[in-house]
Design a protein around this motif. Structure first.
Motif, short mmCIF file in Angstrom:
data_model
loop_
_atom_site.label_atom_id
_atom_site.label_comp_id
_atom_site.label_asym_id
_atom_site.label_seq_id
_atom_site.Cartn_x
_atom_site.Cartn_y
_atom_site.Cartn_z
N ARG A 181 24.23 40.01 98.45
CA ARG A 181 25.32 39.30 99.13
C ARG A 181 24.74 38.22 100.04
N ARG A 182 25.55 37.20 100.33
CA ARG A 182 25.11 36.14 101.22
C ARG A 182 25.21 36.60 102.67
N GLU A 183 24.39 35.99 103.51
CA GLU A 183 24.43 36.31 104.95
C GLU A 183 25.84 36.09 105.51
N THR A 184 26.50 35.03 105.06
CA THR A 184 27.84 34.73 105.57
C THR A 184 28.83 35.85 105.26
N GLU A 185 28.63 36.55 104.15
CA GLU A 185 29.54 37.63 103.79
C GLU A 185 29.37 38.82 104.73
N VAL A 186 28.13 39.14 105.05
CA VAL A 186 27.89 40.24 106.00
C VAL A 186 28.38 39.84 107.39
N ALA A 188 30.89 37.93 108.04
CA ALA A 188 32.35 38.08 108.01
C ALA A 188 32.74 39.54 108.20
N ASP A 189 31.96 40.47 107.61
CA ASP A 189 32.22 41.89 107.82
C ASP A 189 32.07 42.26 109.29
N ARG A 192 35.08 40.95 111.25
CA ARG A 192 36.28 41.77 110.97
C ARG A 192 36.21 43.09 111.72
N GLU A 222 23.85 30.64 103.60
CA GLU A 222 24.16 30.97 102.21
C GLU A 222 23.03 31.71 101.51
N THR A 224 20.95 34.48 99.89
CA THR A 224 21.28 35.79 99.33
C THR A 224 20.27 36.82 99.83
#
Length: 376
Positions: A181-186, A188-189, A192, A222, A224
């Motif tokens: 997963r991209r750093e940005t996705e973690v 965002a977690d 949240r 971005e 991974t």
């Protein structure tokens, strides 16, 4: 305290007491008064935060033997009157087209040395100097660096709640998949989860994987995340108006011996910094305690920032845990202890807790494990 427990409201009387105290502190520092513009000091003193900070001057005037006065644009007066601390203030407005500096001049001693908020616009300071040419000004950081540093019981409760919410966020993020997963996705977690656990504002979600972890203020990007990466997680925001800020470093899959070694050095250094906390010692002693251990392990040049910063209504505020800061610790001060080692182009490790000074030592406001955790 859990993140769901209520905290006592800050009342008009509380704000009035704060204003009286800082007027006394200003007098003791040789100041003839204080000028507070929109920013954290104004919120802390009055509970008022303008909905929009514009070129129109808003300013709290605090002068000995004078009623606290808040000067506001006429169109913003209704909002100011709705602030919790407003009953303890005299509110004076100025309409568009009028000269706010001439109005301010009627409230300010004409020959005084005044402390002015760091957040003041240069436009406003220059206008005051033109209107009151015999006044002089000193920044609050210079003249009253400990203005908000010592927290009362209500503030400590808010900081503890924010810390507990950040801890709960960390425990949950350990169960999220990192690899692929991209750093940005973690990131965002993390954002949240902070909101789910009660934060009204998320200020930062650092996710520094692999070589990006060697940049202490890396913005999640971005890249991974890969198996074998050390990942620095540093996140926080505001809850009940007070800040959280915590860092942990995890590893995706089995860590190398070097990652384990560096992480253990940082863990021990962070413990040494926390152990050094007690009333009466200089702030720099916390930095020295953590830095000494890292230097003795051969990584002194890779510890490239101060050991800590104060926290309250903002994430970074005095006091600072850094060599040369001789301000003594006082019960109620809250600050981070966050040593790190950063190996350029390879990986970084940082561990951070917020600590408050007690009568006989220090107490962590973050209580998650500091061991190296493995994530998927």
């Amino acid at each position: 305290m859990t993140s769901t427990e209520p905290v006592a409201p800050i009342t008009t009387d509380d704000y009035a007491a704060r204003m009286r105290r800082v007027v006394a502190d200003a007098s003791a520092a040789g100041l003839g008064g204080l000028l507070i513009t929109p920013g954290p000091d104004l919120v802390w003193l009055t509970g008022y935060q303008p909905t929009a900070i514009t070129e129109r001057m808003t300013m709290l005037v605090l002068v000995p033997d004078q009623e606290p006065t808040l000067l506001v644009p006429t169109l913003e007066r209704p909002d100011a009157e709705g602030a919790v601390g407003a009953p303890a203030l005299s509110i004076v407005d100025w309409p568009d087209g009028a000269d706010p500096f001439a109005r301010a001049a009627t409230l300010i001693p004409g020959t005084a040395t005044l402390g002015i908020a760091d957040s003041a616009w240069a436009l406003h300071l220059l206008g005051l100097q033109d209107a009151l040419p015999q006044t002089s000004y000193r920044s609050l950081t210079t003249s009253l660096p400990m203005l908000r540093a010592v927290k009362d019981a209500q503030e400590l409760a808010r900081l503890a709640a924010a810390g507990a919410a950040a801890d709960a966020t960390y425990e949950q993020i350990l169960g999220v998949r990192f690899a692929g997963r991209r750093e940005t996705e973690v990131a965002a977690d993390l954002a949240r989860l902070l909101r789910e656990f009660g934060h009204e504002q998320v200020d930062f979600t650092v996710v520094g994987s692999g070589p990006n972890g060697a940049n202490p203020h890396h913005e999640a990007g971005e890249r991974t995340i890969e198996v074998g990466d050390a990942v620095v997680l540093d996140f926080g925001g505001l809850m009940h108006g007070y800040g959280s800020d915590t860092s942990r470093t995890v590893c995706v899959g089995e860590p190398t011996a070097e990652i384990r070694e560096v992480h253990e050095i940082v863990r021990l250094a962070q413990q040494a910094g926390v152990d050094a906390v007690r009333p009466g010692i200089a702030c720099q002693e916390v930095d020295r305690a953590a830095r000494r251990l890292i230097t003795e392990a051969g990584y002194g040049e890779q510890f490239i920032h101060r050991t800590g910063h104060g926290i309250g209504t903002t994430t970074h505020e005095p006091p600072y845990m850094i060599e040369g800061e001789e301000q003594p610790l006082v019960p109620g001060m809250c600050f981070s202890v966050e040593p790190g080692i950063y190996l350029a182009g390879r990986f970084g490790v940082r561990i951070e807790d917020i600590v408050t000074v007690t009568e006989d030592g220090g107490r962590r406001l973050n209580n998650t494990g500091r061991e190296l955790r493995v994530v998927e």
